[in-house]
Design a protein around this motif. Sequence first.
Motif, PDB file in Angstrom:
ATOM      1  N   GLU A  15       0.847  -1.192   0.000  1.00  0.00           N
ATOM      2  CA  GLU A  15       0.000   0.000   0.000  1.00  0.00           C
ATOM      3  C   GLU A  15       0.878   1.235   0.000  1.00  0.00           C
ATOM      4  O   GLU A  15       1.961   1.249   0.579  1.00  0.00           O
ATOM      5  CB  GLU A  15      -0.866   0.044   1.261  1.00  0.00           C
ATOM      6  N   ILE A  16       0.353   2.281  -0.635  1.00  0.00           N
ATOM      7  CA  ILE A  16       1.060   3.563  -0.636  1.00  0.00           C
ATOM      8  C   ILE A  16       0.252   4.549   0.202  1.00  0.00           C
ATOM      9  O   ILE A  16      -0.969   4.632   0.062  1.00  0.00           O
ATOM     10  CB  ILE A  16       1.207   4.096  -2.078  1.00  0.00           C
ATOM     11  N   PHE A  17       0.930   5.272   1.090  1.00  0.00           N
ATOM     12  CA  PHE A  17       0.266   6.307   1.886  1.00  0.00           C
ATOM     13  C   PHE A  17       0.856   7.662   1.497  1.00  0.00           C
ATOM     14  O   PHE A  17       2.074   7.803   1.449  1.00  0.00           O
ATOM     15  CB  PHE A  17       0.520   6.090   3.383  1.00  0.00           C
ATOM     16  N   ILE A  18       0.000   8.644   1.241  1.00  0.00           N
ATOM     17  CA  ILE A  18       0.499   9.996   0.955  1.00  0.00           C
ATOM     18  C   ILE A  18       0.030  10.901   2.088  1.00  0.00           C
ATOM     19  O   ILE A  18      -1.158  10.987   2.372  1.00  0.00           O
ATOM     20  CB  ILE A  18      -0.044  10.524  -0.385  1.00  0.00           C
ATOM     21  N   SER A  19       0.975  11.560   2.751  1.00  0.00           N
ATOM     22  CA  SER A  19       0.576  12.384   3.902  1.00  0.00           C
ATOM     23  C   SER A  19       0.326  13.825   3.454  1.00  0.00           C
ATOM     24  O   SER A  19       0.667  14.211   2.329  1.00  0.00           O
ATOM     25  CB  SER A  19       1.671  12.338   4.965  1.00  0.00           C
ATOM     26  N   LYS A  20      -0.261  14.612   4.340  1.00  0.00           N
ATOM     27  CA  LYS A  20      -0.554  16.029   4.033  1.00  0.00           C
ATOM     28  C   LYS A  20       0.719  16.775   3.650  1.00  0.00           C
ATOM     29  O   LYS A  20       0.704  17.705   2.862  1.00  0.00           O
ATOM     30  CB  LYS A  20      -1.191  16.709   5.249  1.00  0.00           C
TER      31      LYS A  20
END
Length: 553
Positions: free
Chosen positions: A360-365
């Motif tokens: 999974e890829i997570f993109i933060s603020k």
Amino acid sequence: FMAFSGMNRQNTIQKLQNETYDVLVIGGGITGAGIALDASKRGMKVALVEMQDFAAGTSSRSTKLIHGGLRYLKQLQVGVVMHSGRERAVVYENGPHLTTPEWMLLPYYKKGTFGPLSTNLGLFTYDFLAKVNKHERRKILKPREAVQIEPLLNRKGLKGAGYYVEYKTDDARLTIEVIKKAVEIGARAINYAKVTAFHYNQAGKVIGVKVTDQITGDQLDLYGKKIINATGPWVDELREWDQSKEGKTLHLAKGVHLVFSHDLIPIKQAIYFDAPDGRMIFAIPRNGKTYVGTTDTNYSGDPTNPPVLVEDRDYLLKAIQYMFPSLTITKDDVESSWAGIRPLIAEKGKNPDQISRKDEIFISKSGLISIAGGKLTGYRQMAEKVVDLVVKQFKEEAGILYSGSETESIAISGGEVGGSEGFQDFKKNMLLKGTAFGLNRRIITKLAHRYGANLDTVFHLLAKRMVEARRENIDPLVFAELCYGMEFEMVYKPTDFFIRRTGALYFEIDWVKRHKKNIVRYLAKALHWSKEQMDLYMNAVAEAILNASLGRK
């Protein structure tokens, strides 16, 4: 010196600081390596930093298989199986020296996890989804045929066996070769450089990292337009710093492997079998050894050096006893061992061995991109996904255009031998060269699989530095490999060489004991270590040997 030389460390670090990168990758395991290669191949300016040695985390501690994930069919994860099954062939063709097809026997028993129907269906689906070559397609064996192929099998309740092909690999060398290819294309990569904090701009976007050189203690700042967190078991820790750890989180699971002399567990090929508790275990022959694993237990300690506990060892010994009842294997027969941490994506109510291997890829603020989960086999596709995302962002934010991924057909370092077919001719050629040095066939074959196309360079060093090797009281071939590791593979500490460049701590532990003293002495001289460094690294080797051999002197 080469751009990827341990003797050139300071220079590399200085160069790293002087520019802003398009992509700054944190983590030098297989995932980070794959991202660095994909992004550099598309023309991006890439830097990669790793806090330990490359592949020192999960990427040197796996079961060392590029496998299609047969056990995920049990959980109906058809997508995972399809992708990893097909990807095996790509990994094989791009680095045929490191990946070798290997027949695997899957015996099934009364009341076992797999039965004749599920095995046949599973392997048929596998062949179909993974588009398996004709000559590598499954066979279903009767109990009599299974015992003929593997006389050591437990015959009680044996109903038959599946027979299919998996690919074995050297996970740490695969990681190194991918990084070397990225560096060749223009990436910059350094080990022992630990990220300790993020830099943000006024708008709260992440623009760089603070790094501590673990060798000198120096602090440096690196800047990148896109910062990628590919730190495996440490992914959540970095998301915490970034205050963006929300939603899904990591679940760490520990896997343990034990190594025995092949004389003690003389299996004729790899076997994938049910432990008494229904977990699946591999027993794999490799270079005169047989290794058995893996366990799957929850882990909450420090991921840097997970221990092999007495209960891990005993669990595997029991599994061996169960599958091969004619053997008497005791704890004293364990030559070496390793434990690794799998960074899985947590799923409520599931045991470690049931959790999906999806990535999974997570993109933060702040713009930090984190990638987690996944497995060794799918490293190239994971990298492609991450770099595609970066490409999309560059297009939307700055109107910059980059091409699609080109890694499907790019040979990794050492893989430039013309694919799996060309590799056979390459080996013949190397046999001729190696015999001229008085090396035997077994050793030359092992070297060809370790270095691939780069074996020429190793042989060149062997010829050139014969006299120096004798002066240093080191076997000339060992010396050539050591020099190659220092000059072309960023070896800095002795454990880099003994564990990750050669795999010797796991598969030739006596060789390590024999050579450690003179090798450490030479590294100290060549790399200008202080007396403290020399003692520290010598102790680290002794400790690694003690841990691997489970505390036996």
